[in-house]
Scaffold this motif. Structure first.
Motif, PDB file in Angstrom:
ATOM      1  N   ARG A 185      79.169  38.845  65.516  1.00 35.53           N
ATOM      2  CA  ARG A 185      79.560  38.603  66.900  1.00 35.53           C
ATOM      3  C   ARG A 185      80.105  39.887  67.538  1.00 35.53           C
ATOM      4  O   ARG A 185      79.736  40.230  68.671  1.00 35.53           O
ATOM      5  N   ASP A 198      69.955  34.382  61.553  1.00 31.03           N
ATOM      6  CA  ASP A 198      70.171  33.403  62.617  1.00 31.03           C
ATOM      7  C   ASP A 198      71.374  33.786  63.471  1.00 31.03           C
ATOM      8  O   ASP A 198      71.348  33.638  64.702  1.00 31.03           O
ATOM      9  N   TRP A 199      72.432  34.269  62.831  1.00 30.26           N
ATOM     10  CA  TRP A 199      73.636  34.664  63.569  1.00 30.26           C
ATOM     11  C   TRP A 199      73.349  35.837  64.493  1.00 30.26           C
ATOM     12  O   TRP A 199      73.823  35.859  65.638  1.00 30.26           O
ATOM     13  N   GLU A 208      71.565  34.531  67.506  1.00 30.18           N
ATOM     14  CA  GLU A 208      72.480  33.844  68.426  1.00 30.18           C
ATOM     15  C   GLU A 208      73.263  34.823  69.294  1.00 30.18           C
ATOM     16  O   GLU A 208      73.693  34.467  70.403  1.00 30.18           O
ATOM     17  N   GLU A 209      73.427  36.049  68.809  1.00 25.73           N
ATOM     18  CA  GLU A 209      74.190  37.051  69.565  1.00 25.73           C
ATOM     19  C   GLU A 209      73.302  37.967  70.394  1.00 25.73           C
ATOM     20  O   GLU A 209      73.773  38.967  70.940  1.00 25.73           O
TER      21      GLU A 209
END
Length: 209
Positions: free
Chosen positions: A136, A165-166, A169-170
């Motif tokens: 993030r 995937d993370w 998402e960012e």
């Protein structure tokens, strides 16, 4: 027991070690990112940089070396000295090695968003929630179109698919991710949207003992 991060680097001397194989992959990805960076000044940050093997040898031989401003942050004072010596010997006047906690966002406030962010040797040494938090924060560290190079082992439980995937998402697009068969885990992602503001005074991760 706390790991001796200076002694950990000994495996780099063994060309058959997993660490040496990972290094070769990371250096290739760093070279690609430098080749593809936009014309003009290039900003690079390396978190938990160790002795600087991921970046310094590549930059020393790269035609854009004098366009690069880089900051390597490392906790272990012995590793810091090795990295600083390598920078001096390579004549890389735009590179600084900082002794301190690489997890603190304030270390990078004057150098982000960066064109290349190295998150190598981190994701295998922190809890899953800290990996998610670091991804993030990577959206604040990285410039639009900038590259993040990261590492994580492919042993079970294999967290690499979740990490990808993370990143998605960012706002990151995948560039390359090594397969379990490669024996080393190296990922490359590129930020497609605008960077977020960098959170001041935040701790992105904490190494587990």
């Amino acid at each position: 027991m706390t790991r001796d991060w200076y002694a950990w680097h000994a495996d780099y001397a063994d060309p058959d070690s997993a660490l040496s194989r990972r290094l070769a992959e990371v250096q290739g990805r760093v070279r690609d990112a430098l080749d593809q960076a936009p014309a003009g000044p290039v900003r690079v940050i390396s978190l938990c940089a160790g002795q600087g093997h991921d970046l310094i040898p590549v930059l020393a031989a790269h035609p854009r070396r004098d366009e690069v401003t880089a900051r390597l942050v490392e906790w272990d004072a012995r590793n810091v000295e090795v990295a600083r010596r390598a920078v001096r010997e390579a004549g890389l006047t735009g590179v600084e090695v900082v002794a301190g906690d690489a997890a603190r966002t304030d270390r990078y406030a004057d150098l982000v968003p960066a064109d290349l962010v190295l998150l190598c040797g981190i994701f295998g040494n922190v809890v899953d929630a800290d990996i998610r938090a670091t991804v993030r924060h990577a959206a604040s560290l990285c410039a639009t179109g900038g590259t993040v190079v990261w590492t994580r082992h492919r042993r079970e439980p294999d967290l690499v698919p979740a990490i990808c995937d993370w990143f998605a998402e960012e706002g990151f697009a995948p560039v390359a991710v090594s397969s379990p068969a490669d024996g080393v885990g190296v990922g490359v992602h590129r930020l497609t949207g605008p960077p977020r503001p960098l959170a001041a005074g935040a701790t992105m991760f904490t190494f587990v003992r």
